[in-house]
Design an enzyme around this catalytic site. Structure first.
Site, short mmCIF file in Angstrom:
data_model
loop_
_atom_site.label_atom_id
_atom_site.label_comp_id
_atom_site.label_asym_id
_atom_site.label_seq_id
_atom_site.Cartn_x
_atom_site.Cartn_y
_atom_site.Cartn_z
N LYS A 9 86.57 94.06 44.30
CA LYS A 9 85.42 93.18 44.14
C LYS A 9 84.20 93.80 44.82
CE LYS A 9 87.78 88.69 44.11
NZ LYS A 9 87.36 88.29 42.75
N ARG A 48 97.05 84.45 38.44
CA ARG A 48 97.97 84.10 37.35
C ARG A 48 99.28 84.86 37.48
NH1 ARG A 48 93.42 85.98 33.15
NH2 ARG A 48 92.13 85.44 34.95
N1 BES Z 1 90.01 84.32 43.16
C1 BES Z 1 89.32 84.82 42.04
C2 BES Z 1 88.50 83.77 41.33
C3 BES Z 1 87.23 83.35 42.01
C4 BES Z 1 86.14 84.19 42.05
C5 BES Z 1 87.11 82.09 42.54
C6 BES Z 1 84.97 83.78 42.65
C7 BES Z 1 85.94 81.67 43.12
C8 BES Z 1 84.86 82.51 43.19
C9 BES Z 1 90.31 85.39 41.02
O1 BES Z 1 91.43 85.99 41.54
C10 BES Z 1 89.58 86.44 40.24
O2 BES Z 1 89.21 87.42 40.83
N2 BES Z 1 89.39 86.20 38.95
C11 BES Z 1 88.68 87.11 38.12
C12 BES Z 1 89.42 87.22 36.82
C13 BES Z 1 88.90 88.31 35.93
C14 BES Z 1 89.23 89.65 36.50
C15 BES Z 1 89.52 88.15 34.57
C16 BES Z 1 87.27 86.56 37.91
O3 BES Z 1 87.12 85.34 37.75
O4 BES Z 1 86.33 87.33 37.97
MN MN Z 2 91.10 88.03 42.00
#
Ligand code: BES
Ligand code: MN
Ligand code: ZN
Length: 495
Positions: A279, A353
């Site tokens: 990230k 997931r």
């Molecule tokens: N924990 C995150 C989702 C999230 C991001 C919650 C920001 C709250 C604020 C999750 O694990 C994630 O990183 N999801 C990705 C999925 C994508 C790679 C398909 C996302 O939402 O960017």
């Molecule tokens: Mn994630």
């Protein structure tokens, strides 16, 4: 904090502070009028000087008012009378608590419970008042070297009801709300703790503590057990971390032994760096909140135990960090889930997931009446619904309805999104049975679609709490949502 319910008029109360509402346009509510009469028009006189207009979010504190036995009167602005609804009511409670905190009053009597809310009864108003007051008094200072000095703190609150016959209703609402608040506060504490303390092992020991003190059963499965179960997706996420993963199982046995339980599954990513699909740095600290689903499961189990619900409830929490490193899972890696399905991990940041799918398969052994998973699953959810509503998906409409109603009754609202087959098209892999991501469009829905593939054996719902589990900015912190929704859902199920 001690709560009690009382009927009786405001001008006769011997208390540290009487709390009454004023509508916009300086219009006194009925209880404010009673006070004004006993004080020979003093309130109306003060308002006439322009010190309080009744605007929402404002207060005016009056001391030692002649003719009244209470020490203080707190006027709380309610906004426009026509617009008085649940949101304005909760805001009035929050505003009152904030103001009370900066007084020396150790006890207070609230007359805001008298406000008329369309389609809402005394139980709702009392429950929301208790939740609002306890939420307003919540503090997280256990990581400060010295706890901030606190002055005399509010210790006793009396909530007013109109008739003596309403007292039992009020009292049972207080009992319910204090149980829910105590679960929500556990969820907030766990969410707020930094990831160097709140590790998978820490969550496991918290669950064991809960079990010990509240009569629950707890089992913690370690890496070796997960390997034996074939949880290849969960283990893939855990690979990059030095912290060993845990699968935490908590059970509340409130009904007959073979009554099918409701199973709650909470995402417990104690820190989400994204893994190799790292990230960006900005606000990455907030990924310590990526275990708020897990925290809400532990919090709800606590509330359920405190309420002694006559229902079997199982909480399952897959807990791990998501870290990059030499052992970490890589984009393109293919793993075999506990269900036997293979998954191509195209993005290691779609890890929630992956841990949930194995937990959902594990849930099958309980032959559940229903399974609800709770997860900070997608950034797309925040874009879709913002920070007000939790996203709700389900493979069974009646279960979706139950959860929506529970959310509305608890004022911890959710919104139903579609899970149509058409959306499944997005999940195609050239190499494995399914990929762990679809296209960016409808990201919260494709994530739910992925989970749905693993939830065929029972009625299932998914709550995406990415937008509602915590607040950013100056009020940064976990909210404790959706403990109130879940506790309400389970209470209705047990009736
Ligand atoms: N924990 C995150 C989702 C999230 C991001 C919650 C920001 C709250 C604020 C999750 O694990 C994630 O990183 N999801 C990705 C999925 C994508 C790679 C398909 C996302 O939402 O960017
Ligand atoms: Mn994630
Ligand atoms: Zn995550």
């Amino acid at each position: 904090m001690e709560f009690s319910i009382k009927s009786g008029s405001p001008e006769k109360q011997r208390t540290g502070c009487v709390v009454v509402g004023v509508f916009e346009g300086r219009k006194l509510t009925a209880s404010a009028l009673d006070i004004d009469r006993a004080a020979k028009g003093f309130l109306a006189e003060v308002l006439r000087r322009g010190d309080h207009e009744g605007k929402a979010g404002t207060t005016l504190l009056l001391h030692i008012v002649a003719g009244l036995p209470c020490d203080r009167v707190l006027l709380v602005g309610l906004g426009k009378e026509r617009e008085m609804g649940e949101t304005a009511y909760r805001k009035a409670i929050d505003t009152a608590v904030k103001a009370l905190k900066s007084t020396g009053a150790t006890d207070a009597m609230f007359f805001l419970t008298d406000l008329a809310l369309r389609k809402r009864d005394t139980a709702f108003k009392v429950e929301q008042a208790v939740l609002g007051i306890l939420d307003g008094l919540y503090r997280f200072d256990r990581m400060k070297s010295k706890p901030p000095e606190s002055k005399r703190a509010l210790r006793k609150v009396i909530l007013h009801v109109g008739r003596r016959s309403d007292i039992p209703t009020g009292e049972s609402a207080v009992a319910r709300a204090t149980a829910i608040a105590s679960g929500a506060h556990l969820a907030r504490d766990l969410g707020n703790l930094p990831a160097n303390i709140c590790t998978p092992a820490y969550l496991a020991s918290e669950a064991q503590d809960l079990a010990k003190h509240h009569g629950l059963e707890c089992e913690v499965l370690d890496q070796k057990d997960l390997e034996k179960l074939g949880m290849g997706a969960f283990l893939a996420v855990a690979r990059g971390s030095r912290q060993p993963p845990k699968l935490i199982v908590l059970e509340h046995r409130g009904a007959k032994k073979d009554d099918p339980p409701v199973v709650l599954v909470g995402k417990g990513v104690t820190f989400d760096t994204g893994g190799i699909s790292l990230k960006p740095a900005a606000e990455m600290d907030e990924m310590k909140f990526d275990m708020c689903g897990a925290a809400s499961v532990l919090g709800t189990m606590k509330a359920v135990a405190l309420m002694k619900l006559p229902l079997n409830v199982v909480g399952i929490v897959p807990a791990t960090e998501n870290m990059p490193g030499g052992h970490a899972v890589k984009p393109g890696d293919i793993v075999t889930t506990m269900s036997g399905k293979t998954v191509e991990i195209l993005n290691t940041d779609a890890e929630g997931r992956l841990i949930l799918c194995d937990a959902l398969t594990y849930a099958e052994r309980y032959k559940p009446a229903a399974v609800v998973d709770i997860a900070t699953l997608t950034g797309a959810m925040v874009i879709a619904l913002g920070h007000i509503a939790t996203g709700l998906f389900a493979n069974t409409d009646s279960l979706a309805r139950e959860l929506l109603q529970a959310g509305d009754a608890a004022w911890d609202r959710a919104w139903h999104l579609p899970l149509w087959d058409d959306y499944q098209e997005g999940l195609k892999s050239n190499f494995a049975d399914i990929p762990n991501i679809g296209s960016r469009a409808g990201g919260a829905i494709t994530a739910a679609c992925f989970l749905e593939r693993f939830a065929k054996a029972y009625p299932w719902a998914h709550l995406d709490i990415a937008g509602t589990a915590w607040k950013s900015g100056p009020d940064k912190g976990a909210t404790g949502r959706p403990v109130a929704l879940l506790a309400n859902f389970l209470t209705r199920r047990s009736a």
